[in-house]
Design an enzyme around this catalytic site. Structure first.
Site, PDB file in Angstrom:
ATOM      1  N   GLU A 179      -0.130   4.373  -5.859  1.00  0.00           N
ATOM      2  CA  GLU A 179       0.258   5.216  -6.988  1.00  0.00           C
ATOM      3  C   GLU A 179       1.384   4.570  -7.792  1.00  0.00           C
ATOM      4  O   GLU A 179       1.386   4.648  -9.028  1.00  0.00           O
ATOM      5  CB  GLU A 179       0.646   6.612  -6.505  1.00  0.00           C
ATOM      6  CG  GLU A 179      -0.455   7.363  -5.765  1.00  0.00           C
ATOM      7  CD  GLU A 179      -1.748   7.505  -6.560  1.00  0.00           C
ATOM      8  OE1 GLU A 179      -1.720   7.386  -7.798  1.00  0.00           O
ATOM      9  OE2 GLU A 179      -2.809   7.708  -5.936  1.00  0.00           O
ATOM     10  N   ASP A 229      -5.009  -0.702  -5.914  1.00  0.00           N
ATOM     11  CA  ASP A 229      -5.273  -0.976  -4.493  1.00  0.00           C
ATOM     12  C   ASP A 229      -4.618  -2.280  -4.055  1.00  0.00           C
ATOM     13  O   ASP A 229      -4.009  -2.360  -2.974  1.00  0.00           O
ATOM     14  CB  ASP A 229      -6.779  -1.064  -4.242  1.00  0.00           C
ATOM     15  CG  ASP A 229      -7.419   0.287  -3.971  1.00  0.00           C
ATOM     16  OD1 ASP A 229      -6.687   1.284  -3.830  1.00  0.00           O
ATOM     17  OD2 ASP A 229      -8.657   0.344  -3.899  1.00  0.00           O
TER      18      ASP A 229
END
Length: 634
Positions: free
Chosen positions: A483, A546
């Site tokens: 995030e 990611d």
């Protein structure tokens, strides 16, 4: 889960999850199981048990707002009464559409129809201004299509014909249940499908919309008016917010430049059919048991679910969706402990520190850009667990027990839509959560520059007080850093520390970043799954997140006492464990900005040198990737 040690070098995902995948069964009313889905199911069962006791009167709601939820849940669960009422509660809504005389009549009623949640070929709404995130601005988006994406409307799309036939069959059955004759049903449905097709050529596909800054196209009132001679867009906007706006954000200018081709007196009959069909489908889940089951047929075909949820689950899901933040606060207060909150907040602080260190030592950013990136990171907001207070909107949802479920739902829809329009021009409340605490997910909001971790995701396998620190870093640690990485992905990098869309990059730095992003696109583009090939451009932002998330979490894990990188990588693979229907996998390949989960588990570790040393991966092994092909951005 047992780990197949022999397989790790060739397929990390299958080595960790393969035994489970062999025996796991997807619930008949779900398209998937494992990972996120299993946690969500467990929480659903947990809350349904709690609320069943409240429905029975053996326990009491903890506050009056939860009491309103229980009243609504009771209406949703009373299928004997819903079946007795039939389609009666929906007749007034359907008649509002069937009584529309012409385009002028629809235009006159459009503000009221909008506030009551009726569909339209365009949708006004209020949101934070991307270039002034302290204030709300009026935006307008394109109409919603029946098929999932514009690519489904292209000639020779292999899935579209079967999906449209399923949609036809579902709607014809709903028409019959509502008491309409076959001729009216057939004619209205064909009109709706024709109008739906007329919108598709002018709308962007999911890949284009994945660059969400491209949806920010401000115009003034005169420019908005110039889009159409047939629809007075400015008058409609003024009726919704109280005055003619001086600034409107248009998501897709090309669509609105062709609006007169889509909506005009000659197409009104087809548009009216589209409006009727969409309205009939929208109300059906609130009516009889047969209607709500029938109304799921198309979405079940899309997702691969074998059957509709049973009455109890469908009632809970409908009610909890309406009162999501109320249910979320109940879950957070009861099931999320202070020890876990403190532990995760400490983890967030650690991940931010790792990211800051990486930015300070970055070897391809100029000093100017590096300094601004650190400023953005220093201003990153963090929310963990659940909000401090209930959003005011939910306090206005008061259930009238003498009214039907649909009547209550329709009133709540109007309250929510009017609340949204009332925010126009006002100061943005940056403390509001976009997700309930009972949601198994997390998010980064670029307009607020904030990361949010609802309580529901803060449990095994993502996080657990009984898991090793290394396993937790491979789970929730990587999610946290994921995030954070969204603040610096191909979309998030376009926003400053206050969430305003602003270029804080030098030209050379931006060009280098774009080259690295293109490398990430190439790394995934064309990878094959059983559902088809991956579109690297569609999934690039999540893959950048990611990559940054796993890499930064790995660095944090390595700095802890007794670091165990084997446990770190194994838990990374475990959190992506999922078993899905083929239909769902095909759908997600077409529209989802996330890569397939087995690829998320396998590809990113191959970019990291520590993965090779941890498992002694060598050339010739399935997980091996040549060093020059490995992609590292953050």
């Amino acid at each position: 889960m047992t780990v197949n040690e022999q397989l790790i070098k060739d397929d990390l995902y299958m080595a960790v999850n393969g035994d489970w995948l062999k025996t796991a069964k997807i619930p008949a009313d779900r398209p998937t199981t494992g990972g996120f889905a299993t946690l969500a199911d467990n929480i659903e069962h947990q809350l349904m048990d709690d609320f069943s006791a409240m429905l029975a009167g053996t326990t009491r709601p903890t506050d009056k707002y939860l009491g309103e939820f229980i009243k609504y849940y009771r209406l949703a669960a009373d299928f004997a009464h819903r079946n007795k009422e039939g389609f009666g509660p929906a007749l007034e809504l359907l008649e509002r559409v069937s009584h529309l005389r012409d385009l002028t009549d629809w235009q006159r009623q459009l503000p009221a129809l909008t506030k009551d949640g009726f569909p339209a070929p365009f949708q006004f709404f209020v949101e934070p201004d991307m270039k002034d995130t302290q204030h709300y601005v009026l935006s307008v988006d394109v109409g919603s299509l029946i098929l999932p994406d514009t690519t489904y409307y292209q000639e020779n799309n292999p899935q579209a014909p079967a999906l449209l036939e399923t949609y036809r069959a579902m709607m014809l059955k709903l028409f019959k249940l509502a008491g309409y004759d076959d001729d009216f049903a057939q004619e209205t449905l064909e009109q709706a499908l024709a109008f739906d097709r007329s919108m598709a050529p002018y709308e962007k596909d999911s890949t284009a919309r994945a660059d969400y800054t491209s949806l920010y196209n401000p115009v003034n009132a005169a420019e908005l008016s110039a889009f159409s001679d047939q629809v007075d867009l400015v008058a409609d906007a003024a009726a919704l917010i109280g005055k003619a706006p001086d600034k409107i954000i248009v998501s897709e200018p090309r669509y609105f430049e062709h609006l007169d081709k889509i909506v005009n007196p000659q197409t009104f009959t087809n548009f009216k059919g589209w409006l009727f069909v969409k309205t009939l489908l929208r109300v059906s889940p609130y009516l009889t048991d047969e209607a709500r089951i029938t109304a799921t047929i198309y979405n079940r075909a899309l997702s691969g679910s074998k059957q509709a949820a049973n009455q109890q689950k469908s009632a809970y899901r409908l009610a909890s969706n309406q009162f999501s933040q109320v249910v979320g606060l109940y879950y957070g207060h009861k099931y999320f402990g202070e020890q876990a909150k403190a532990d995760v907040e400490q983890m967030v602080a650690k991940m931010v520190a790792v990211y800051k260190h990486r930015l300070e030592n970055n070897d391809w950013l100029s000093a100017t850009t590096r300094e601004q990136a650190i400023v953005k990171l220093n201003n990153l907001g963090v929310q963990v667990g659940y909000p401090d207070k209930l959003a005011p909107l939910y306090k206005r949802f008061v259930v009238h027990e003498g009214e039907s479920l649909l009547t209550n739902a329709s009133r709540f829809t109007r309250i929510a839509i009017e609340d949204n329009f009332s925010r126009w021009g006002k100061q943005v409340d940056r403390t509001e959560w976009e997700m309930a605490a009972s949601t198994v997910n997390a998010y980064y909001n670029p307009s607020f520059n904030i990361i949010v971790f609802p309580a529901a995701i803060l449990q095994a396998p993502f996080y657990g007080l009984n898991q090793s620190v290394s396993a937790n870093y491979g789970g929730i640690g990587a999610v946290i850093a994921h995030e954070i990485s969204h603040a610096f992905d191909n979309n998030g990098a376009k926003f400053d520390e206050w969430g305003n869309m602003k270029n804080w990059w030098t030209d050379a730095d931006k060009q280098h970043f774009d080259t690295l992003a293109q490398d990430m696109i190439r790394e995934f583009d064309g990878l094959t799954t059983r559902a088809g090939k991956v579109n690297g451009k569609l999934v690039v932002s999540e893959n950048i997140a990611d990559a940054g998330g796993l890499s930064c979490a790995l660095e944090a894990a390595k700095e802890t006492p007794d670091a165990n990188l084997r446990e770190f990588f194994i838990n990374w693979a475990r959190i992506w464990c999922v078993k899905s229907s083929l239909e769902r996998e095909k759908l997600l390949l077409a529209i989802d900005v996330h890569a397939p989960q087995e690829l998320r588990a396998n590809i990113q570790p191959r970019n990291l040198a520590d993965f090779y040393t941890t498992f002694n991966v060598q050339p010739g092994d399935g997980m091996y990737m040549e060093p020059e092909n490995r992609v590292n951005i953050w």
